[in-house]
Design a protein around this motif. Structure first.
Motif, short mmCIF file in Angstrom:
data_model
loop_
_atom_site.label_atom_id
_atom_site.label_comp_id
_atom_site.label_asym_id
_atom_site.label_seq_id
_atom_site.Cartn_x
_atom_site.Cartn_y
_atom_site.Cartn_z
N LYS A 45 11.48 -4.25 -5.24
CA LYS A 45 12.92 -2.87 -4.89
C LYS A 45 12.08 -1.74 -4.57
N LYS A 46 10.95 -1.57 -5.84
CA LYS A 46 10.30 -0.29 -6.15
C LYS A 46 8.06 -0.56 -6.34
N PHE A 47 7.80 0.11 -5.06
CA PHE A 47 6.43 -0.52 -6.07
C PHE A 47 4.82 0.98 -5.64
N GLY A 48 4.28 1.45 -5.69
CA GLY A 48 3.29 2.55 -5.81
C GLY A 48 2.54 2.59 -4.85
N ILE A 49 1.77 3.65 -4.58
CA ILE A 49 0.09 3.57 -5.15
C ILE A 49 -0.35 4.82 -5.35
N GLN A 50 -2.05 4.21 -5.38
CA GLN A 50 -2.63 5.79 -5.89
C GLN A 50 -2.81 5.09 -4.90
N GLY A 71 7.13 7.85 3.19
CA GLY A 71 7.98 7.60 4.61
C GLY A 71 7.74 6.42 5.35
N PHE A 72 6.10 5.29 4.34
CA PHE A 72 6.15 4.51 5.20
C PHE A 72 6.94 3.06 3.87
N GLY A 73 7.36 4.03 2.81
CA GLY A 73 8.42 3.28 2.00
C GLY A 73 7.68 3.30 0.52
N TYR A 74 6.90 3.49 0.10
CA TYR A 74 6.37 3.35 -1.30
C TYR A 74 7.12 4.44 -2.30
N VAL A 244 -9.87 -6.05 1.48
CA VAL A 244 -9.10 -6.75 2.50
C VAL A 244 -7.71 -6.01 2.33
N LEU A 245 -6.70 -5.51 3.42
CA LEU A 245 -5.17 -5.52 3.15
C LEU A 245 -4.61 -6.71 2.55
N LEU A 246 -3.68 -6.50 1.91
CA LEU A 246 -2.98 -7.34 1.32
C LEU A 246 -2.13 -8.19 2.07
N GLY A 247 -1.81 -8.74 2.34
CA GLY A 247 -1.59 -11.31 2.50
C GLY A 247 -3.07 -11.29 3.84
N LYS A 248 -4.18 -10.55 3.52
CA LYS A 248 -5.15 -11.03 4.53
C LYS A 248 -6.31 -11.38 4.07
N GLY A 249 -6.28 -11.55 2.45
CA GLY A 249 -6.96 -11.96 1.35
C GLY A 249 -6.97 -13.95 0.91
N GLU A 250 -7.62 -14.02 -0.35
CA GLU A 250 -6.96 -15.17 -0.89
C GLU A 250 -6.23 -14.91 -2.98
N GLU A 285 0.06 2.23 5.05
CA GLU A 285 1.41 1.94 5.73
C GLU A 285 1.95 -0.11 5.68
N ARG A 286 0.16 0.02 5.91
CA ARG A 286 0.33 -1.50 6.47
C ARG A 286 0.21 -2.49 4.78
N ASN A 287 0.20 -2.04 3.89
CA ASN A 287 0.32 -2.82 3.03
C ASN A 287 1.60 -2.34 2.64
N ALA A 288 2.26 -1.30 2.76
CA ALA A 288 3.75 -0.91 2.41
C ALA A 288 4.41 -1.98 3.48
N SER A 289 3.82 -2.17 4.35
CA SER A 289 4.98 -3.40 5.15
C SER A 289 4.86 -4.57 4.59
N TYR A 290 3.69 -5.24 3.71
CA TYR A 290 3.84 -6.00 2.94
C TYR A 290 4.77 -6.34 2.26
N LEU A 291 3.81 -5.28 0.93
CA LEU A 291 5.12 -4.99 0.54
C LEU A 291 6.43 -5.66 0.56
N SER A 292 6.83 -4.98 1.61
CA SER A 292 8.78 -4.36 1.81
C SER A 292 8.73 -5.62 2.16
N ASN A 293 8.26 -6.00 2.56
CA ASN A 293 8.13 -8.13 3.41
C ASN A 293 8.35 -9.26 2.93
#
Length: 296
Positions: A45-50, A71-74, A244-250, A285-293
């Protein structure tokens, strides 16, 4: 590192099998709409950004950049002192107005906790921060040196407690490299007062140092209340050059995020320091989308 990933995969596959089996068993007794709802897993539901992730944009227009991130969802910001103080030149009143307008909480800031801590704490408390965080301390030469660092952390924690805040320390890889047979991170954990000192686990740095982040959080329940969420590609020659972007690594973040909550993790803070075929705001923006979904 392959063993860590394989263990996560095996545990996660087993968990998913049990979840799906339970849903299928229940499906015979549930209307179609309820089955569909049951198949939807929980979201973060909630996540942040440094804010260091977009440091160049912050230097140009701090307030405007923070609005874009909202606006990205943070829903949470973690700051840093970019030369204009932890509020980026804003007065506490101005900062609070911005937070109210965007619906974002300013949960913490990285700061020089060994200089003017009372003054920084007053500002932090006024805008609702919960933590001031030491972002870097550097590798120490001896075990005793690390114990002295732990004492300094306790002292900082006492100062912040007077302002209604708590101290936390953000690790790098060097605290996960053994010194005289001991792990510096263990020394810090075992020689700091849990009532005064929390820790922010940088998942990336623990992982590239060869440690299972979730297992380490479980080893010290209640001590890691914040974490930095950033991904790592397959091992390369330089640990600093695997981001790398979230979801693009291991790094298996679905399992880590879900399970770490059981051990007291509350704040999941995105940090991006390496940018491949993207720029900082696009990456945010892409990292926020990853965590949102993310389905947990």
């Amino acid at each position: 590192m392959r063993k860590i990933k394989e263990q996560y995969t095996m545990n996660n596959n087993r968990r998913k099998f049990l979840q799906v089996s339970a849903l299928l068993g229940a499906g015979a007794f549930l209307p179609t709409g309820l089955v569909s709802a049951a198949e939807s897993f929980a979201k973060l539901k909630k996540f942040g950004i440094q804010l260091y992730s977009v440091k160049e944009d912050m230097a140009k227009d701090a307030a405007g950049t923070m609005r874009k991130l909202a606006g990205f969802g943070y829903k949470q910001f973690e700051g840093f002192d970019g030369g204009k103080g932890i509020l980026w030149g804003m007065s506490p009143a101005e900062c609070k107005d911005l937070l109210k307008d965007t619906g974002v909480d300013f949960i913490s800031s990285h700061a020089n906790v060994f200089k003017d801590l009372d003054a920084q704490a007053e500002q932090a408390a006024e805008v609702g921060m919960k933590y001031l965080i030491c972002p870097y301390i550097g590798a120490q030469k001896t075990v005793d040196d690390w114990k002295k660092i732990a004492d300094r952390f306790n002292d900082a924690g006492k100062t912040l407690k007077k302002h209604g805040l708590k101290f936390a320390y953000h690790n790098h890889a060097y605290t996960f490299e053994k010194l005289d047979g001991q792990l510096p991170q263990d020394i810090l954990m075992n020689n700091t007062d849990p009532k005064l000192v929390d820790f922010e686990l940088d998942m990336y740095w623990a992982y590239v140092a060869g440690f299972d982040p979730l297992a380490y959080v479980a080893k010290f329940p209640g001590r890691f209340t914040l974490c930095h969420v950033k991904d790592a590609e397959a091992a390369g020659s330089d640990a600093h050059d695997r981001g790398v972007l979230l979801g693009k690594g291991e790094i298996p973040y679905v399992d880590i995020i879900k399970q770490s909550k059981k051990y007291g993790m509350e704040y999941f803070v995105v940090e991006q320091e390496r940018f491949v075929n993207t720029n900082p705001l696009e990456a945010a923006e892409r990292n926020a989308s990853y965590l949102s979904n993310l389905s947990l």
